[in-house]
Design an enzyme around this catalytic site. Structure first.
Site, PDB file in Angstrom:
ATOM      1  CG  HIS A 130      -2.259   0.625   1.652  1.00 54.22           C
ATOM      2  ND1 HIS A 130      -1.674   2.204   2.077  1.00 54.22           N
ATOM      3  CD2 HIS A 130      -3.610   1.239   1.369  1.00 54.22           C
ATOM      4  CE1 HIS A 130      -2.568   2.731   2.191  1.00 54.22           C
ATOM      5  NE2 HIS A 130      -3.815   2.182   1.368  1.00 54.22           N
ATOM      6  CG  ASP A 207       0.435  -2.589   6.219  1.00 53.88           C
ATOM      7  OD1 ASP A 207      -0.395  -2.427   7.397  1.00 53.88           O
ATOM      8  OD2 ASP A 207       0.043  -1.666   5.454  1.00 53.88           O
ATOM      9  CD  GLN A 210      -7.102  -4.493   4.221  1.00 56.10           C
ATOM     10  OE1 GLN A 210      -7.545  -4.928   4.883  1.00 56.10           O
ATOM     11  NE2 GLN A 210      -7.092  -3.309   4.212  1.00 56.10           N
ATOM     12  CE  LYS A 233      -6.733  -0.023   6.069  1.00 59.14           C
ATOM     13  NZ  LYS A 233      -7.871   0.025   5.348  1.00 59.14           N
ATOM     14  CB  CYS A 372      -3.739   3.305  -1.171  1.00 58.94           C
ATOM     15  SG  CYS A 372      -5.101   5.006  -1.026  1.00 58.94           S
TER      16      CYS A 372
END
Ligand code: PMP
Length: 416
Positions: A130, A207, A210, A233, A372
């Site tokens: 991303h 990261d 997600q 999220k 993104c």
């Protein structure tokens, strides 16, 4: 109920907790919300927690010695403990509240990066990142002269681990990659990559924007150095995120933002930083969002992260079946068994924005564009894609509606 005790999952009971899922739009279309990778919805329990704070418990934290401030400070620190437990961190000192995953990654780039990276040092990323896990490192490279390397992916969106190995050298100081791609849904072999990076002497930033909402996360088992994710999220409010950092690394890092709360003492000539984690929480923190995140974590723990992952696997498999039955659809990313609840696709001859607009007429919310991840789309040879992303409150019946709506779009564009 804990993740270790699977529940009998009833989607109707769960959906009743989410008021927004009752929305009816365009006359008679019940909302199908498939934009969960962008942000999820909130259950009543989280909304009530937010209202309750404002009605009964709100004051600034770590400042007042009055009763209300003590209440809100205790709740804020309890929220930190909830996050610590959720990601199995060793100590609350390692949990920094930020405004989101992006802010958390930027914090590491600015603080750790500016202190420790120098010209010629390398950072290893992947082609599926991303922008939030690309641009902060590009900015760091501009400031320090360090170099960025990108581990390539296969045509079906899996990380090429042999290439990753080849690019991991004694010059690599940091490896930063997404645990789950926000476009492809690819689940990366996080633990394996962390071990390889450590063997090469590099530290690792995950990261988890997600992955934290969808799978259980154990930072100690992973042996992670830094982990970043966002509250919005994972059923929480926007405006709060988490940076997990290994205590030793956070101790070595200078504060990033300066201001109130992050100091032990200030004189006209300088300042002495506060201890962890306050050192990285300058100014008034996202107090109410943090409490909302704690309520979200409680809700997620009630369902169980293993159950959530299982439900999403079923939805993803169903989505592949439904989309594969339609001619002229290219699904991006690997097979359902290798991906999370994110299914991006391209429909031959119809622009992603047109698909999203027509689906909206069916009451279905999906994302269209580059999500993104422009370099990833360039690698895949597509300018834009559609993305349907699921959470545990979605149903197979909703996925069938997605299939019907895409057929409808194809009829409009006479592509069948
Ligand atoms: N990384 C990934 C993989 C993401 O999907 C996102 C959000 N789309 C981010 C980072 C950034 O999260 P935020 O915008 O909440 O800071």
């Amino acid at each position: 109920m804990s993740a270790a005790e699977p529940i009998q999952f009833d989607p109707d009971v769960v959906r009743a907790d989410f008021p927004i899922l009752n929305t009816v739009l365009h006359g008679d279309k019940r909302l199908v919300y498939f934009d969960n990778a962008a942000t999820t919805q909130r259950p009543r329990q989280v909304i009530d927690a937010l209202v309750n704070v404002y009605e009964h418990q709100y004051a600034n934290v770590h400042r007042g010695i009055h009763w209300l401030s003590e209440q809100s400070t205790d709740l804020y620190e309890d929220a930190r403990e909830s996050v610590r437990r959720f990601i199995h961190a060793r100590d609350c000192l390692e949990i920094v509240f930020t405004t989101g995953a992006t802010a958390a990654i930027n914090l590491v780039a600015r603080s750790w990066g500016d202190r420790f990276m120098k010209a010629g040092d390398e950072i290893l990323l992947t082609e599926m990142e991303h922008h939030s896990n690309i641009v902060p490192w590009q900015q760091l490279a501009e400031r320090t002269g360090c170099l960025l390397r990108f581990a390539p992916i296969s045509d079906d969106g899996r990380l090429l681990v042999d290439e990753f190995d080849r690019l991991l050298t004694p010059r690599t100081r940091l490896v930063a990659f997404t645990a789950i791609s926000n476009v492809l849904g690819t689940i990366n072999p996080t633990a394996e990559l962390i071990a390889k990076a450590h063997d090469a002497g590099a530290i690792v930033l995950i990261d988890a924007a997600q992955s934290a909402p969808h799978q259980s996360l154990d930072v100690q088992q992973l042996d992670a150095d830094f982990v970043a994710f966002s509250g919005h999220k994972m059923l929480g409010p926007s405006g709060v995120g988490i940076l997990y950092g290994r205590e030793r690394l956070l101790e070595e890092m200078p504060p990033f933002l300066g201001g109130g709360s992050m100091i032990r003492r200030v004189t006209l000539n300088g300042f002495e930083p506060a201890d962890l984690p306050a050192k990285f929480e300058a100014g008034t923190p996202p107090i109410v969002p943090a409490l909302g995140l704690a309520a979200a974590i409680k809700y997620l723990e009630g369902i169980g992260m293993q159950n959530i992952a299982q439900i999403e696997r079923t939805l993803t498999a169903r989505a592949h079946t439904v989309l594969n039955e339609i001619d002229g659809i290219r699904i991006l990313g690997p097979s359902p068994s290798e991906k999370a609840g994110i299914v991006s696709f391209v429909v031959d001859g119809i622009h992603a924005h047109d698909i999203a607009q027509i689906l909206d007429q069916y009451g279905i919310a999906i994302r269209a564009g580059h999500h993104c991840a422009m370099p990833l789309h360039k690698r895949l040879g597509v300018a834009a894609s559609n993305r349907a992303s699921f959470y545990f409150y979605n149903t197979e019946e909703e996925i069938d509606r997605l299939g019907e709506a895409i057929r409808g779009a194809k009829r409009i564009f006479r592509r069948n």
